[in-house]
Design an enzyme around this catalytic site. Structure first.
Site, PDB file in Angstrom:
ATOM      1  N   TYR A 202      52.467  58.292  49.025  1.00 12.68           N
ATOM      2  CA  TYR A 202      51.280  58.518  49.857  1.00 12.68           C
ATOM      3  C   TYR A 202      50.437  57.256  49.915  1.00 12.68           C
ATOM      4  CZ  TYR A 202      46.651  60.259  51.166  1.00 12.68           C
ATOM      5  OH  TYR A 202      45.435  60.442  51.783  1.00 12.68           O
ATOM      6  N   LYS A 206      49.461  54.970  53.362  1.00  9.54           N
ATOM      7  CA  LYS A 206      48.110  54.683  53.830  1.00  9.54           C
ATOM      8  C   LYS A 206      47.842  53.177  53.860  1.00  9.54           C
ATOM      9  CE  LYS A 206      46.664  58.837  54.686  1.00  9.54           C
ATOM     10  NZ  LYS A 206      46.252  59.253  56.039  1.00  9.54           N
TER      11      LYS A 206
END
Length: 327
Positions: A202, A206
């Site tokens: 994750y 990002k």
């Protein structure tokens, strides 16, 4: 002679110290002005009556608030998310409150289906799209070591956060270039600026959005299309699993209000092109980390790891109590 040299060195160090402190103070003043005083670009610059805003991940949390608040500004809204029933409920809420048009499309971004993107392309061809909110996103169910992350979870996170965002933007950007104005706003996360152990996939996804948005902003600026990455720390949502807001943890309504008021302002993201950390507590935290420790600092990363290890232990204990399968 030695005394003279020592005196000159002391004076030089004093000047350097004063300059350093002055620069930091100036930076802090800029942050305060950006967060609390200076207005952002008015949304009316990007469109007006009869223009459309597309919101992905629209049916819950931050995405729902973007949809509601843009509708309140007079934008027609095209809502894209996974669950048809939630989209229909939001459509009904918007149409009861505001005199705008709505369209909905239920789409599972984890599937990355060409047919879904072909439908979107066909549907928006006749719409005057002024704003794109790239809000769709996916994180890990609970913090997990990278070596133990399932292939499906890795694939889904990258597919949704990266490919989904890129493919939707590639459908919308040419139209904005042609009309010579528009806003592309992409939701990011502190996980992209602070390497986050146990959320490594994750975090990496990002970080990718940060680099991509900055590059895209330079490409589209000559066409008068504004690209902005919006950084956030904790917000009450299903993804963060935080239910209560506080002085430093806003609810989605508070966060989105700040984001839309500060278009074009960096907030706490001083010196990072096309990036804003608009909510006041997040902005101050971002500025302090970047100014005094650095976001890649080993101590900061290690503390982040310990925090997520503790979160994982609590989550596993809860799963055991509820009789759920523990990975």
């Amino acid at each position: 002679m030695a005394d003279s040299t020592s005196s000159l060195l002391m004076q030089a160090f004093a000047v350097i110290g004063i300059l350093f402190i002055s620069i930091k103070l100036l930076s802090f003043v800029r942050v305060l002005l950006s967060l609390f005083v200076l207005p952002g670009i008015s949304l009316s610059k990007f469109g007006g009556p009869e223009t459309w805003a597309i919101v992905t991940g629209a049916s819950d949390g931050i995405g729902k608030e973007y949809s509601l608040q843009l509708a309140s500004k007079g934008y027609n809204v095209f809502l894209v998310s996974r669950t048809q029933s939630k989209l229909e409920a939001l459509r009904s809420e918007i149409e009861k409150k505001y005199a705008v048009k709505t369209k909905v499309y239920a789409m599972d971004f984890t599937q990355n289906r060409d047919s879904d993107f072909a439908f979107l392309k066909k549907t928006i061809a006749d719409l005057d799209v002024a704003i794109l909110i790239n809000n769709v996103g996916l994180s890990h169910d609970i913090p997990v070591p990278f070596a133990s992350t399932s292939e499906k979870e890795m694939r889904d996170i990258i597919t949704v956060n990266c490919m989904g965002t890129l493919r939707v933007t590639q459908l919308v950007a040419p139209q904005m270039v042609q009309r010579r104005k528009g806003l592309i706003l992409t939701m990011a996360s502190f996980g992209g600026i602070l390497p986050t152990p146990l959320l490594a996939t994750y975090s990496g996804s990002k970080a990718f959005l940060q680099q991509w948005s900055t590059a895209l902003s330079s490409e589209l600026a000559p066409h008068n299309v504004h690209v902005q990455l919006v950084q956030s720390y904790l917000v009450t949502s299903a993804m963060s699993k935080i239910k209560r807001s506080s002085a430093t943890i806003p609810n989605p309504e508070q966060f989105v209000r700040a984001a839309l008021r500060k278009i074009g302002r960096s907030g706490g993201a001083q010196g990072i092109k096309a990036t804003s950390t608009p909510y006041w507590s997040h902005g101050l935290m971002h500025w302090a980390l970047a100014t005094f420790t650095g976001t890649m600092n080993g101590i900061v990363v290690d503390q982040n790891r310990k925090m997520h290890e503790a979160i994982r232990k609590r989550a596993l204990r809860k799963m055991e109590r509820e009789g759920k399968k523990v990975e």
